[in-house]
Design a protein around this motif. Structure first.
Motif: not given
Length: 452
Positions: A286-299
């Motif tokens: 699953v490619p991680i987009t900047p938006q998905a990466l922002a979720v991971l950074r928040a969690v």
């Protein structure tokens, strides 16, 4: 005896004077030119005067009708002035008994029979869907069409079952009001027969982009654990299966600090038969987009010290409840209209329509691959699951850009209420940080947080 002509012809004098009519009704003409209707009567041995209004707003015929009505009350032993005051008080009190006031009294009276979470869900649904429309209206003045208009608004967003539940709750409020002497009928009682029927068959999903974004915003604004909100957002962005998201582990993510971040879901965690789970190259990428990466950074600051990205609230070594995201969607009013698995249908429908508009027919099989679908005629072991990765990353970006338009940044979701308790339940957000993900060889992760 007065006539309309005499009333019109009456002129002011230096002092007030009376023009009398029958049965002690008279017109009081003031020095300023005012013409006021008055009626003299006796009650309990006392002489009293009752006002009927001013001419020309109240004509001669109207004044006589008011006199006759008051005289009738007097003959029955009632003081007409007192009766009028009581009516005014009753109307004022009825105006104060708004639907919201009665509904909150009903909820306070009945909530002891419900679980705490269910009681909070009930009042939340009324606050969201009912009070803004009819909450400030006197409950005794509400009619079936007014109540139906509220339910139609809920149906319009596709929340059919929610509309039915809200009707039941509105009806319960009216029954309480009737018992308390505040209302006389239940205008919601018969409306169930005209509401839309529930859809059956496939799992419900919103497959139009604008309503989908609206649903995500509504759900994220509802009360929930920050981890649940972030899980909902990542589920929408990646369109993986809910079970795959719940079991996500930090060491499944690759190159999060690099240029091509990736989520490698092991084959053994994927849906499929034994051959798929034993397949050497059966991992789902699953490619991680900047938006998905922002979720991971928040969690990450919340769960990065453990192996699971979205652990249970009670047991850090167990995945979050399989119902957590679904309950959040239900509380937001989308029960029966969108389920967690529905993000896959939304991604497939919207992206395939997008590919058709863009003239990218070849993207259809890439979209299937992103959903971990095996094309017809292919066998699991012979299918290249790493194929088209550059294009998959581009499509993931297109989807994330469309979906995220108008949504709050993931970091904002940390500061929303965790429970239905108002401002005191909010948590303070730390200053913005840049997070460098570091994954040691063992299955426990650590992070270095660098303040901007």
């Amino acid at each position: 005896m007065l006539s309309d002509a005499k009333v019109r012809a009456a002129k002011p004098r230096p002092k007030s004077y009376k023009l009398t009519d029958t049965n002690r009704l008279f017109l009081l003409v003031t020095p300023s030119g005012g013409k006021l209707w008055r009626w003299n009567y006796s009650y309990d041995g006392k002489q009293k005067t009752m006002a009927f209004g001013a001419w020309p707003q109240v004509g001669l015929a109207d004044a006589r009708a008011k006199r006759d009505e008051a005289s009738g009350h007097l003959m029955e032993g009632d003081d007409p002035t007192i009766l009028r005051k009581l009516k005014v008080v009753a109307k004022l009190e009825a105006g104060r008994q708004t639907f919201e006031r009665v509904a909150r009294a009903w909820h306070e009276n009945a909530k002891a029979q419900w679980a705490i979470v269910h009681a909070a869900d009930i009042i939340r649904s009324l606050e969201r869907d009912v009070f803004p429309a009819i909450g400030d209206m006197p409950i005794a003045q509400l009619t079936p069409p007014l109540v139906l208009s509220v339910l139609r608004e809920i149906e319009a967003r596709g929340a059919i079952e929610t509309a039915k539940r809200v009707r039941q709750r509105i009806s319960a409020v009216f029954i309480y009001g009737i018992a308390e002497g505040i209302a006389t009928s239940d205008p919601a009682e018969k409306l169930g027969a005209v509401l839309k029927p529930l859809r059956k068959g496939r799992q419900p999903a919103i497959t139009d982009l604008v309503p989908l974004r609206r649903m995500i915003r509504t759900a994220e604004e509802d009360y929930a654990r920050p981890v649940t909100r972030l899980a909902l957002r990542l589920l929408a962005l990646t369109a993986v299966r809910p079970s795959e998201l719940r079991g996500a582990q930090w060491d499944e993510f690759e190159d999060l600090n690099g240029s091509e971040p990736l989520w490698r879901i092991p084959a053994w965690r994927m849906k499929g038969d034994a051959d798929r789970k034993d397949e050497l190259h059966g991992d789902h990428l699953v490619p991680i987009t900047p938006q998905a990466l922002a979720v991971l950074r928040a969690v990450w600051p919340l769960t990065g010290e453990g192996p699971l990205v979205f652990p249970s609230n009670r047991h850090a070594h167990r995945p979050m409840s399989e119902n957590a995201i679904g309950y959040l969607l239900n509380r937001a009013g989308y029960h029966g209209h969108h389920v967690p698995h529905g993000f896959r249908a939304a991604f497939s429908t919207i992206m395939n329509e997008w590919a058709e508009r863009e003239g990218k027919e070849h993207d259809r099989k890439v979209i299937d691959l992103m959903l971990a679908h095996v094309p017809t005629g292919k066998v699991e072991g012979a299918y290249n699951r790493a194929a088209y990765m550059p294009r998959r990353r581009e499509l993931a970006m297109a989807w994330a850009d469309m979906l995220s338009d108008g949504l709050s940044a993931p970091s904002v979701l940390l500061d929303l209420p965790a429970k239905a308790m108002g401002p005191q339940s909010r948590r303070r957000v730390l200053p913005p940080v840049d997070i460098e993900f570091r994954f040691p060889t063992r299955r426990r992760s650590s992070a270095k947080i660098i303040a901007r």
